[in-house]
Write an enzyme that holds these catalytic residues in place. Structure first.
Site, PDB file in Angstrom:
ATOM      1  N   ALA A   1       0.859  -1.181   0.000  1.00 31.81           N
ATOM      2  CA  ALA A   1       0.000   0.000   0.000  1.00 31.81           C
ATOM      3  C   ALA A   1       0.897   1.233   0.000  1.00 31.81           C
ATOM      4  O   ALA A   1       2.065   1.158   0.367  1.00 31.81           O
ATOM      5  CB  ALA A   1      -0.878  -0.007   1.245  1.00 31.81           C
TER       6      ALA A   1
ATOM      7  N   GLY B   1       0.562  -5.184   0.725  1.00 32.99           N
ATOM      8  CA  GLY B   1      -0.496  -5.215  -0.283  1.00 32.99           C
ATOM      9  C   GLY B   1      -0.003  -5.766  -1.610  1.00 32.99           C
ATOM     10  O   GLY B   1      -0.805  -6.235  -2.431  1.00 32.99           O
TER      11      GLY B   1
ATOM     12  N   GLU C   1      -0.339  -9.415  -1.166  1.00 30.83           N
ATOM     13  CA  GLU C   1      -1.786  -9.672  -1.136  1.00 30.83           C
ATOM     14  C   GLU C   1      -2.370  -9.621  -2.547  1.00 30.83           C
ATOM     15  O   GLU C   1      -3.230 -10.429  -2.908  1.00 30.83           O
ATOM     16  CB  GLU C   1      -2.472  -8.652  -0.218  1.00 30.83           C
ATOM     17  CG  GLU C   1      -2.138  -8.887   1.256  1.00 30.83           C
ATOM     18  CD  GLU C   1      -2.595  -7.766   2.166  1.00 30.83           C
ATOM     19  OE1 GLU C   1      -2.320  -6.596   1.835  1.00 30.83           O
ATOM     20  OE2 GLU C   1      -3.225  -8.061   3.193  1.00 30.83           O
TER      21      GLU C   1
ATOM     22  N   GLU D   1       3.776  -5.629   7.406  1.00 31.26           N
ATOM     23  CA  GLU D   1       2.923  -4.595   8.003  1.00 31.26           C
ATOM     24  C   GLU D   1       3.160  -4.386   9.492  1.00 31.26           C
ATOM     25  O   GLU D   1       3.075  -3.288  10.012  1.00 31.26           O
ATOM     26  CB  GLU D   1       1.442  -4.928   7.776  1.00 31.26           C
ATOM     27  CG  GLU D   1       0.976  -4.753   6.349  1.00 31.26           C
ATOM     28  CD  GLU D   1       1.190  -5.972   5.473  1.00 31.26           C
ATOM     29  OE1 GLU D   1       2.003  -6.854   5.839  1.00 31.26           O
ATOM     30  OE2 GLU D   1       0.547  -6.047   4.424  1.00 31.26           O
TER      31      GLU D   1
HETATM   32  O1  ZOZ Z   1      11.051   0.555   0.384  1.00 29.57           O
HETATM   33  C1  ZOZ Z   1      11.360  -0.745   0.795  1.00 29.57           C
HETATM   34  C2  ZOZ Z   1      10.240  -1.172   1.692  1.00 29.57           C
HETATM   35  O2  ZOZ Z   1      10.414  -2.075   2.505  1.00 29.57           O
HETATM   36  N1  ZOZ Z   1       9.053  -0.529   1.559  1.00 29.57           N
HETATM   37  C3  ZOZ Z   1       7.934  -0.756   2.444  1.00 29.57           C
HETATM   38  C4  ZOZ Z   1       7.291  -2.071   2.212  1.00 29.57           C
HETATM   39  C5  ZOZ Z   1       6.093  -2.226   3.109  1.00 29.57           C
HETATM   40  O3  ZOZ Z   1       6.172  -2.025   4.308  1.00 29.57           O
HETATM   41  N2  ZOZ Z   1       4.963  -2.606   2.506  1.00 29.57           N
HETATM   42  C6  ZOZ Z   1       3.748  -2.782   3.237  1.00 29.57           C
HETATM   43  C7  ZOZ Z   1       2.976  -1.530   3.180  1.00 29.57           C
HETATM   44  S1  ZOZ Z   1       1.524  -1.611   4.197  1.00 29.57           S
HETATM   45  C8  ZOZ Z   1       0.442  -2.541   3.310  1.00 29.57           C
HETATM   46  O4  ZOZ Z   1       0.709  -2.937   2.226  1.00 29.57           O
HETATM   47  C9  ZOZ Z   1      -0.848  -2.766   4.040  1.00 29.57           C
HETATM   48  C10 ZOZ Z   1      -1.729  -3.758   3.417  1.00 29.57           C
HETATM   49  O5  ZOZ Z   1      -1.769  -4.898   3.766  1.00 29.57           O
HETATM   50  C11 ZOZ Z   1      -2.606  -3.268   2.378  1.00 29.57           C
HETATM   51  C12 ZOZ Z   1      -3.921  -2.960   3.027  1.00 29.57           C
HETATM   52  C13 ZOZ Z   1      -4.600  -1.899   2.283  1.00 29.57           C
HETATM   53  C14 ZOZ Z   1      -5.704  -1.389   3.132  1.00 29.57           C
HETATM   54  C15 ZOZ Z   1      -6.200  -0.087   2.596  1.00 29.57           C
HETATM   55  C16 ZOZ Z   1      -6.680   0.763   3.734  1.00 29.57           C
HETATM   56  C17 ZOZ Z   1      -7.832   1.564   3.400  1.00 29.57           C
HETATM   57  C18 ZOZ Z   1      11.592  -1.632  -0.440  1.00 29.57           C
HETATM   58  C19 ZOZ Z   1      12.152  -2.982   0.008  1.00 29.57           C
HETATM   59  C20 ZOZ Z   1      10.332  -1.827  -1.205  1.00 29.57           C
HETATM   60  C21 ZOZ Z   1      12.605  -0.936  -1.374  1.00 29.57           C
HETATM   61  O6  ZOZ Z   1      13.753  -0.597  -0.650  1.00 29.57           O
HETATM   62  P1  ZOZ Z   1      14.829   0.417  -1.269  1.00 29.57           P
HETATM   63  O7  ZOZ Z   1      15.922   0.540  -0.256  1.00 29.57           O
HETATM   64  O8  ZOZ Z   1      15.130  -0.021  -2.641  1.00 29.57           O
HETATM   65  O9  ZOZ Z   1      14.073   1.812  -1.413  1.00 29.57           O
HETATM   66  P2  ZOZ Z   1      13.585   2.829  -0.277  1.00 29.57           P
HETATM   67  O10 ZOZ Z   1      13.120   2.103   0.929  1.00 29.57           O
HETATM   68  O11 ZOZ Z   1      14.599   3.896  -0.119  1.00 29.57           O
HETATM   69  O12 ZOZ Z   1      12.270   3.424  -0.963  1.00 29.57           O
HETATM   70  C22 ZOZ Z   1      12.336   4.300  -2.084  1.00 29.57           C
HETATM   71  C23 ZOZ Z   1      11.324   5.404  -1.890  1.00 29.57           C
HETATM   72  O13 ZOZ Z   1      10.006   4.829  -1.891  1.00 29.57           O
HETATM   73  C24 ZOZ Z   1       9.299   5.155  -0.698  1.00 29.57           C
HETATM   74  N3  ZOZ Z   1       8.458   4.005  -0.358  1.00 29.57           N
HETATM   75  C25 ZOZ Z   1       8.865   2.722  -0.211  1.00 29.57           C
HETATM   76  N4  ZOZ Z   1       7.818   1.921   0.050  1.00 29.57           N
HETATM   77  C26 ZOZ Z   1       6.733   2.726   0.069  1.00 29.57           C
HETATM   78  C27 ZOZ Z   1       7.138   4.052  -0.183  1.00 29.57           C
HETATM   79  N5  ZOZ Z   1       6.283   5.074  -0.205  1.00 29.57           N
HETATM   80  C28 ZOZ Z   1       4.983   4.792   0.012  1.00 29.57           C
HETATM   81  N6  ZOZ Z   1       4.519   3.546   0.256  1.00 29.57           N
HETATM   82  C29 ZOZ Z   1       5.355   2.487   0.284  1.00 29.57           C
HETATM   83  N7  ZOZ Z   1       4.875   1.249   0.499  1.00 29.57           N
HETATM   84  C30 ZOZ Z   1      10.391   5.433   0.314  1.00 29.57           C
HETATM   85  O14 ZOZ Z   1       9.909   6.256   1.360  1.00 29.57           O
HETATM   86  C31 ZOZ Z   1      11.456   6.111  -0.527  1.00 29.57           C
HETATM   87  O15 ZOZ Z   1      11.038   7.443  -0.716  1.00 29.57           O
HETATM   88  P3  ZOZ Z   1      12.127   8.627  -0.819  1.00 29.57           P
HETATM   89  O16 ZOZ Z   1      11.309   9.846  -1.036  1.00 29.57           O
HETATM   90  O17 ZOZ Z   1      12.849   8.636   0.504  1.00 29.57           O
HETATM   91  O18 ZOZ Z   1      13.008   8.258  -1.962  1.00 29.57           O
END
Ligand code: ZOZ
Ligand code: NAD
Length: 715
Positions: free
Chosen positions: A63, A108, A111, A131
């Protein structure tokens, strides 16, 4: 068609490509784009099966976490249909839908993949339900579909601990159906062709891995017990268990409804607001407003450490662990031998515990080259000084380094209290000098305070920030004030813990109240661990600049005068048995009673709430002063410092976020109350007063440049 989801066709296969960089989060428009694409492909008779794939570096990372704040600040628990509608739409598609995973399928994202009929992945992909690390649980049927694919035990592990697993492991547990060698899209299309024309398989219909009640009961009981211990006070961990349990007891749709209730409870909790703050905070602290992202880095291929004591030895290990060869210098052979023996013992412990092999240990040991001279220092790209804490000695060493190190080498000091600018003044190249304040034990603690001197160059700063990541540390750039950020805040926190004992609280009660709040250890036990003599020596050195009219805690100095330095002498606030178990210390109690008498402070019963407020608001008030003085760029920098260096509970978000969540008006009023009771030490920081009066939070403050002029640090 939405630009966030692109459609194309290859033969009989329709392709949906999510196009929402950088991580293909399910931002508004993405689910709608997927639905529209399915509608189109379902109507198109030439399409026999569909592939859902991520564009760019990853499948769907979950999400859009930024959306959660909008939902909770609106206060509408029922806002939006969530993701379940679109997942049902995918699952009910009459044509087989195959998720093609590279990078990460998280939250998500996984999911969504489980809403598809099949999943294929490249071997390097990862899948997970992280999450819980955001203080929530899977909210789009992850807790219902995952146990149907992977079984109850694996689903529990993934939803409760939140760690991702690799594609090969996911294959083993039935979460994915095939690993694709070579090009993912080509492999996914080939897989989809084998399913074309077959009836889609819905994960909701699978029940054979759900187990029966008698087999599941002990699994859930054990999971609850483990989560209570390992994820102390974390609501989401227990909620995730309840949600998976619902999958085993309720029909699919009822299970999803139960998951939604639990998800909403978690989403609207302060814990999730705190943990989401931490998620973005960890990514924020690496950004330094006046140091552009493309600042050239100084390659650090060879390093040197001066001093093989407690810190120098640990720092040498950290460098070797990252594959960087390091010279380790001492003054005498005996000290060098002692330092190396400690390093060897630490590595051997890790080998014994199975953390890495003997071979890895041997390679790391070989990277650490002991020396009694400065030979070879001319080749070092970075030198970290970790000798005794004394300005004259440090200046002498930096003067020498200035003469022997090559131009462009970074000269860093691990000082914990001394003025980095004064140290830099011993060189002709202050722009190459910086503080790298590791925490003890340096090879374990994640925090690295990077202290910006007035002249530290942007290249040096950028290199140290990047290096901290390579070393497995969380680097936080701070200003050059006395105690820098972490220890400057820690002083008032520990001061209040001691005052509470002087006023009548027991040692055990003070520590327990803060442990129950979530701290890894109570403040007095922490003192025993770090060594009470450290603060004692510093207080003695700074005596002349102290204000004798201000109340000072007495007990620790008295304990030190008796030689009770804490764990290292077997006694401090507590007595320690052979296993370092803390026991009540009757001798410390005598010291406490004597100090209570000496101060003449009326003894009273003190409740847990006062203990927590006094200690934590002391952190907050000092944090506000640091921000006001310009020695930290953002309040989140203080939070990340406390989470990684001082055992502050992540689910509270850090001291400043905790204050924001309590409400700064309330915090300010309580600080005023303490000021009335205890005097000037509790004068509210003007910034706290201002934000409270304006109805704002610390998080509302924009990032500010660090103050780099004259400092309060001792020369
Ligand atoms: O970014 C790493 C990561 O682990 N991201 C988070 C993954 C996560 O926790 N996903 C679960 C989200 S909650 C969810 O999905 C709830 C659910 O069950 C859905 C339910 C819906 C219900 C609706 C309600 C009404 C990752 C491993 C992916 C990549 O790592 P990297 O080191 O390559 O890159 P990062 O971490 O520096 O990220 C790059 C930029 O992207 C932003 N970002 C990452 N994941 C995001 C996100 N922004 C929004 N949502 C996400 N899920 C991150 O902040 C960074 O941004 P900048 O501006 O600092 O570059
Ligand atoms: P330590 O006493 O354990 O080690 C210092 C070592 O430096 C000794 O082994 C000594 O022989 C050696 N040394 C002294 N002069 C030297 C020279 N000219 N060349 C080479 N070696 C020399 O001290 P420590 O606890 O490791 O502290 C080192 C620095 O780290 C201090 O500045 C301290 O303030 C800082 N620090 C300590 C901690 C901690 O918890 N111990 C935490 C953070 C920072």
């Amino acid at each position: 068609m939405s630009e966030l989801v692109l459609t194309s066709k290859q033969g009989e296969i329709g392709i949906l490509t999510v196009n929402n960089p950088p991580v293909n989060a399910l931002s508004p428009g993405v689910p709608e784009g997927i639905a529209a694409g399915l509608d189109a492909f379902e109507k198109d008779d030439s399409v026999k099966a569909i592939v859902l794939i991520g564009g760019g570096r990853t499948f769907i990372a979950g999400a859009d976490i930024k959306e959660f704040g909008k939902i909770t600040s609106g206060g509408d628990r029922k806002r939006g249909p969530g993701l379940n509608g679109i997942l049902n739409r995918i699952e009910n598609c009459t044509k087989p839908v195959v998720a093609a995973i590279h990078g990460s399928a998280l939250g998500g994202g996984l999911e969504t993949a489980m809403g598809c009929h099949y999943r294929v992945a490249v071997a390097s992909a990862q899948v997970g339900q992280p999450e819980v690390k955001l203080g929530i649980i899977p909210g789009a049927a992850g807790t219902q579909r995952l146990p149907r694919l992977a079984g109850v035990a694996k689903a529990l592990e993934m939803c409760v601990q939140g760690d991702p697993i690799s594609a090969p492991e996911a294959l083993k547990y039935g979460i994915i159906d095939q690993i694709v060698e070579g090009d993912l899209l080509t492999g996914a299309i080939a897989f989809a062709q084998t399913k074309a024309g077959t009836a889609p398989r819905k994960v909701r219909d699978l029940t054979d891995k759900l187990g029966d009640e008698s087999a599941n009961a002990p699994i859930f009981a054990a999971a609850r017990d483990t989560a209570r211990k390992r994820q102390r006070n974390l609501i989401a961990a227990q909620a995730a268990i309840s949600a998976v349990e619902a999958a085993t007891k309720l029909p699919f749709d009822a299970g999803v409804a139960r998951e939604s209730e639990l998800f909403q409870d978690c989403l609207f909790s302060d814990q999730s607001k705190a943990l989401i703050h931490v998620f973005f905070g960890e990514r924020e602290v690496v950004k330094v407003p006046d140091v552009p992202k493309d600042t050239p880095l100084i390659p650090v291929n060879k390093a040197a450490v001066i001093g093989a004591g407690t810190m120098g030895g640990g720092i040498a290990m950290v460098l070797a662990n990252a594959g960087i060869p390091v010279l380790l210098k001492e003054t005498e052979q005996a000290a060098l031998d002692r330092g190396l023996a400690t390093i060897r013992k630490n590595y051997a412990n890790s080998v014994a515990k199975g953390r890495f092999t003997q071979d890895v240990m041997d390679k790391r040991m070989a990277l650490i080259q002991p020396t009694l001279s400065y030979d070879g220092f001319a080749e070092a790209d970075m030198v970290i000084e970790a000798v005794f804490e004394g300005m004259a000695l440090k200046k002498e060493i930096f003067g020498t380094l200035d003469k022997i190190c090559k131009p462009g080498a970074i000269l860093a000091s691990n000082t914990s209290t001394l003025n980095v600018d004064e140290i830099a003044s011993a060189t002709t190249r202050p722009e190459m000098v910086i503080g790298t304040h590791f925490f003890s034990p340096a090879n374990v603690m994640r925090l690295l305070e990077i202290v910006r001197g007035a002249a530290s160059s942007k290249e040096v700063i950028a290199t140290c920030m990047a290096l901290s990541k390579k070393l497995g540390k969380v680097g936080v750039l701070v200003g050059n004030c006395r105690g820098f950020v972490g220890n400057r805040m820690f002083g008032p926190y520990r001061r209040e813990a001691q005052f509470l004992v002087e006023e009548g609280a027991s040692v055990e009660a003070v520590d327990k109240a803060l442990y129950d709040f979530g701290m890894a250890m109570g403040p007095l036990a922490t003192g025993d661990l770090a060594g009470l003599d450290v603060g004692w020596r510093i207080r003695k050195e700074y005596k002349e600049i102290g204000d004798s009219s201000v109340r000072q805690p007495l007990i620790e100095d008295r304990l030190c005068e008796l030689g009770h330095y804490g764990q290292k002498t077997g006694a401090g606030w507590y007595l320690y048995d052979a296993n370092r178990k803390p026991l009540h210390n009757p001798q410390a109690q005598e010291v406490i009673e004597a100090c209570r008498k000496e101060t003449g402070i009326a003894q009273r019963a003190i409740g847990n709430e006062e203990i927590v407020d006094r200690c934590i608001y002391a952190l907050v008030n000092e944090g506000a002063r640091i921000l006001e003085d310009g020695f930290a760029m953002r309040s989140v920098d203080l939070d990340i410092t406390y989470l990684n260096g001082y055992g502050f509970p992540a689910h509270r978000g850090g001291p400043m976020k905790y204050a924001d969540l309590v409400g700064l008006k309330k915090v300010y009023e309580r600080v005023r109350e303490f000021e009335q009771q205890h005097g000037a030490l509790w004068t509210p920081a003007p910034l706290l007063k201002q934000l409270a009066e304006e109805g704002k939070t610390f998080s509302d403050l924009p990032a500010q440049p660090l103050k780099v002029a004259s400092t309060g640090a001792k020369a």
